[in-house]
Design a protein around this motif. Structure first.
Motif, PDB file in Angstrom:
ATOM      1  N   THR A 186      34.241  10.332  -7.019  1.00 54.82           N
ATOM      2  CA  THR A 186      35.281  11.149  -7.827  1.00 54.82           C
ATOM      3  C   THR A 186      35.398  12.377  -6.940  1.00 54.82           C
ATOM      4  O   THR A 186      36.598  12.663  -6.350  1.00 54.82           O
ATOM      5  CB  THR A 186      34.735  11.330  -9.259  1.00 54.82           C
ATOM      6  OG1 THR A 186      33.329  12.095  -9.184  1.00 54.82           O
ATOM      7  CG2 THR A 186      34.913  10.204 -10.050  1.00 54.82           C
ATOM      8  N   TRP A 187      34.259  13.228  -7.061  1.00 52.05           N
ATOM      9  CA  TRP A 187      34.459  14.605  -6.356  1.00 52.05           C
ATOM     10  C   TRP A 187      33.613  14.546  -4.994  1.00 52.05           C
ATOM     11  O   TRP A 187      32.520  14.989  -4.975  1.00 52.05           O
ATOM     12  CB  TRP A 187      33.869  15.653  -7.338  1.00 52.05           C
ATOM     13  CG  TRP A 187      34.598  15.912  -8.571  1.00 52.05           C
ATOM     14  CD1 TRP A 187      35.974  15.936  -8.866  1.00 52.05           C
ATOM     15  CD2 TRP A 187      34.151  16.291  -9.740  1.00 52.05           C
ATOM     16  NE1 TRP A 187      36.373  16.163  -9.958  1.00 52.05           N
ATOM     17  CE2 TRP A 187      35.104  16.460 -10.742  1.00 52.05           C
ATOM     18  CE3 TRP A 187      32.595  16.616 -10.321  1.00 52.05           C
ATOM     19  CZ2 TRP A 187      34.981  17.088 -11.988  1.00 52.05           C
ATOM     20  CZ3 TRP A 187      32.647  16.785 -11.571  1.00 52.05           C
ATOM     21  CH2 TRP A 187      33.619  17.110 -12.437  1.00 52.05           C
ATOM     22  N   GLN A 188      34.471  13.921  -4.201  1.00 53.25           N
ATOM     23  CA  GLN A 188      33.722  13.732  -2.772  1.00 53.25           C
ATOM     24  C   GLN A 188      32.960  14.966  -2.069  1.00 53.25           C
ATOM     25  O   GLN A 188      31.832  14.476  -1.697  1.00 53.25           O
ATOM     26  CB  GLN A 188      34.607  13.186  -1.734  1.00 53.25           C
ATOM     27  CG  GLN A 188      34.156  12.449  -0.493  1.00 53.25           C
ATOM     28  CD  GLN A 188      33.115  11.557  -0.898  1.00 53.25           C
ATOM     29  OE1 GLN A 188      33.149  10.899  -1.879  1.00 53.25           O
ATOM     30  NE2 GLN A 188      32.124  11.228  -0.179  1.00 53.25           N
ATOM     31  N   SER A 189      33.629  16.190  -2.128  1.00 54.31           N
ATOM     32  CA  SER A 189      32.999  17.223  -1.704  1.00 54.31           C
ATOM     33  C   SER A 189      31.744  17.611  -2.417  1.00 54.31           C
ATOM     34  O   SER A 189      30.760  17.763  -1.707  1.00 54.31           O
ATOM     35  CB  SER A 189      33.939  18.512  -1.806  1.00 54.31           C
ATOM     36  OG  SER A 189      33.491  19.665  -1.328  1.00 54.31           O
ATOM     37  N   VAL A 190      31.672  17.468  -3.797  1.00 57.24           N
ATOM     38  CA  VAL A 190      30.500  17.762  -4.376  1.00 57.24           C
ATOM     39  C   VAL A 190      29.523  16.835  -4.318  1.00 57.24           C
ATOM     40  O   VAL A 190      28.191  16.993  -4.167  1.00 57.24           O
ATOM     41  CB  VAL A 190      30.580  17.911  -6.035  1.00 57.24           C
ATOM     42  CG1 VAL A 190      29.547  18.146  -6.887  1.00 57.24           C
ATOM     43  CG2 VAL A 190      31.665  19.086  -6.450  1.00 57.24           C
ATOM     44  N   HIS A 191      29.972  15.628  -3.986  1.00 61.04           N
ATOM     45  CA  HIS A 191      28.943  14.221  -3.669  1.00 61.04           C
ATOM     46  C   HIS A 191      28.309  14.628  -2.139  1.00 61.04           C
ATOM     47  O   HIS A 191      26.817  14.611  -2.288  1.00 61.04           O
ATOM     48  CB  HIS A 191      29.831  13.013  -3.723  1.00 61.04           C
ATOM     49  CG  HIS A 191      29.147  11.777  -3.468  1.00 61.04           C
ATOM     50  ND1 HIS A 191      28.019  11.257  -4.190  1.00 61.04           N
ATOM     51  CD2 HIS A 191      28.915  11.180  -2.203  1.00 61.04           C
ATOM     52  CE1 HIS A 191      27.467  10.340  -3.524  1.00 61.04           C
ATOM     53  NE2 HIS A 191      28.022  10.256  -2.359  1.00 61.04           N
ATOM     54  N   GLU A 192      29.161  15.039  -1.477  1.00 61.96           N
ATOM     55  CA  GLU A 192      28.665  15.217   0.101  1.00 61.96           C
ATOM     56  C   GLU A 192      27.496  16.489  -0.117  1.00 61.96           C
ATOM     57  O   GLU A 192      26.336  16.132   0.548  1.00 61.96           O
ATOM     58  CB  GLU A 192      29.462  15.232   0.915  1.00 61.96           C
ATOM     59  CG  GLU A 192      30.360  14.107   1.302  1.00 61.96           C
ATOM     60  CD  GLU A 192      31.397  14.323   2.116  1.00 61.96           C
ATOM     61  OE1 GLU A 192      31.573  15.496   2.922  1.00 61.96           O
ATOM     62  OE2 GLU A 192      32.283  13.295   2.263  1.00 61.96           O
ATOM     63  N   TRP A 193      28.046  17.467  -0.683  1.00 60.95           N
ATOM     64  CA  TRP A 193      27.330  18.693  -0.580  1.00 60.95           C
ATOM     65  C   TRP A 193      25.691  18.360  -1.379  1.00 60.95           C
ATOM     66  O   TRP A 193      24.769  19.001  -1.016  1.00 60.95           O
ATOM     67  CB  TRP A 193      27.699  19.905  -0.864  1.00 60.95           C
ATOM     68  CG  TRP A 193      28.697  20.677  -0.072  1.00 60.95           C
ATOM     69  CD1 TRP A 193      30.017  20.201   0.211  1.00 60.95           C
ATOM     70  CD2 TRP A 193      28.157  21.173   1.286  1.00 60.95           C
ATOM     71  NE1 TRP A 193      30.440  21.062   1.533  1.00 60.95           N
ATOM     72  CE2 TRP A 193      29.201  21.473   2.021  1.00 60.95           C
ATOM     73  CE3 TRP A 193      26.941  21.606   1.693  1.00 60.95           C
ATOM     74  CZ2 TRP A 193      29.369  21.949   3.199  1.00 60.95           C
ATOM     75  CZ3 TRP A 193      26.796  22.113   2.922  1.00 60.95           C
ATOM     76  CH2 TRP A 193      28.138  22.455   3.848  1.00 60.95           C
ATOM     77  N   SER A 194      25.878  17.640  -2.340  1.00 64.90           N
ATOM     78  CA  SER A 194      24.655  17.502  -3.224  1.00 64.90           C
ATOM     79  C   SER A 194      23.870  16.398  -2.319  1.00 64.90           C
ATOM     80  O   SER A 194      22.299  16.751  -2.300  1.00 64.90           O
ATOM     81  CB  SER A 194      24.991  16.647  -4.567  1.00 64.90           C
ATOM     82  OG  SER A 194      25.815  17.592  -5.404  1.00 64.90           O
ATOM     83  N   GLY A 195      24.350  15.599  -1.496  1.00 63.86           N
ATOM     84  CA  GLY A 195      23.565  14.634  -0.402  1.00 63.86           C
ATOM     85  C   GLY A 195      22.930  15.478   0.332  1.00 63.86           C
ATOM     86  O   GLY A 195      21.849  15.129   0.828  1.00 63.86           O
ATOM     87  N   TYR A 196      23.724  16.163   0.933  1.00 59.84           N
ATOM     88  CA  TYR A 196      23.051  17.211   2.093  1.00 59.84           C
ATOM     89  C   TYR A 196      21.738  18.067   1.288  1.00 59.84           C
ATOM     90  O   TYR A 196      20.644  18.357   1.768  1.00 59.84           O
ATOM     91  CB  TYR A 196      24.137  18.325   2.529  1.00 59.84           C
ATOM     92  CG  TYR A 196      25.129  17.741   3.367  1.00 59.84           C
ATOM     93  CD1 TYR A 196      24.899  16.753   4.260  1.00 59.84           C
ATOM     94  CD2 TYR A 196      26.378  18.039   3.419  1.00 59.84           C
ATOM     95  CE1 TYR A 196      25.698  16.158   4.915  1.00 59.84           C
ATOM     96  CE2 TYR A 196      27.288  17.325   4.049  1.00 59.84           C
ATOM     97  CZ  TYR A 196      27.047  16.370   4.922  1.00 59.84           C
ATOM     98  OH  TYR A 196      28.132  15.726   5.569  1.00 59.84           O
ATOM     99  N   ALA A 197      22.013  18.402   0.248  1.00 58.12           N
ATOM    100  CA  ALA A 197      20.774  19.244  -0.479  1.00 58.12           C
ATOM    101  C   ALA A 197      19.702  18.431  -0.361  1.00 58.12           C
ATOM    102  O   ALA A 197      18.376  18.789  -0.488  1.00 58.12           O
ATOM    103  CB  ALA A 197      21.207  20.011  -1.934  1.00 58.12           C
ATOM    104  N   VAL A 198      19.820  17.091  -1.040  1.00 56.96           N
ATOM    105  CA  VAL A 198      18.992  16.017  -1.174  1.00 56.96           C
ATOM    106  C   VAL A 198      18.199  16.027   0.133  1.00 56.96           C
ATOM    107  O   VAL A 198      16.840  15.939   0.119  1.00 56.96           O
ATOM    108  CB  VAL A 198      19.437  14.906  -1.733  1.00 56.96           C
ATOM    109  CG1 VAL A 198      18.537  13.656  -1.696  1.00 56.96           C
ATOM    110  CG2 VAL A 198      19.817  14.880  -3.365  1.00 56.96           C
TER     111      VAL A 198
END
Length: 183
Positions: free
Chosen positions: A36-48
């Motif tokens: 859905t929100w690819q940008s949020v998904h990716e930045w959350s993944g980088y944080a993980v």
């Protein structure tokens, strides 16, 4: 007259607790925004990914209770612990019990693979590669199942030990060890 002892002891340092709850929020955010929100998904993944890297480092040099050498025991010991839980005869561990330790290893390894596969998907070499996208989705669902098992283990151990382990991960304190507890 004997000196009065504290009824609780600090087990989890602030950094470990911040890591734990930050990881929970970042993983949940990444999972919920998938597709859905690819940008949020990716930045959350980088944080993980950053949190996992930090936890691995902290597991090597941090305080005794959070160092892998201080709590990861053999797989056979973990299986014996699970069997003893089934019969209500498990020993109480001040830190992580052997089954919980292996869950941490599984979660960190899975999250490492998950974030690596997600990052690879953003590179020119692997953009749109079907098997990698399928592996990334599979790992996300596998990790969600592991998180469910983790929460179930925390609930079961809390009930069996009569100790709120989720609260301990917020406050950092657990009941002081008794004579039969494993420190």
């Amino acid at each position: 007259m004997a000196a009065e002892t504290s009824s609780t002891v600090r087990v989890w340092d602030l950094w470990t607790r911040l890591f734990h709850w930050s990881l929970a929020v970042c993983f949940a955010t990444a999972w919920l925004t998938s597709g859905t929100w690819q940008s949020v998904h990716e930045w959350s993944g980088y944080a993980v990914a950053a949190l996992v890297a930090w936890r691995v480092l902290w597991g090597l040099v941090g305080p005794r209770q959070v160092r892998f050498s201080g709590f990861v025991r053999s797989p056979a010991t973990a299986l014996k612990h699970l069997a003893s839980m089934r019969h209500g005869r498990e020993p109480r561990y001040l830190g992580h019990n052997p089954a919980g330790a292996w869950m941490i290893v599984a979660l960190l390894a899975g999250l490492g693979l998950q974030t690596f596969s997600g990052w690879l998907s953003t590179t020119d070499a692997f953009w749109g590669v079907g098997w990698l996208q399928e592996a990334h989705g599979f790992l996300g669902n596998l990790l969600l199942a592991l998180v469910g098992l983790h929460v179930a283990g925390v609930v079961a151990s809390s009930w069996l030990q009569r100790e709120n382990l989720a609260r301990a991960m917020i406050t950092g304190h657990k009941r002081a060890p008794g004579p039969d507890d494993i420190v």
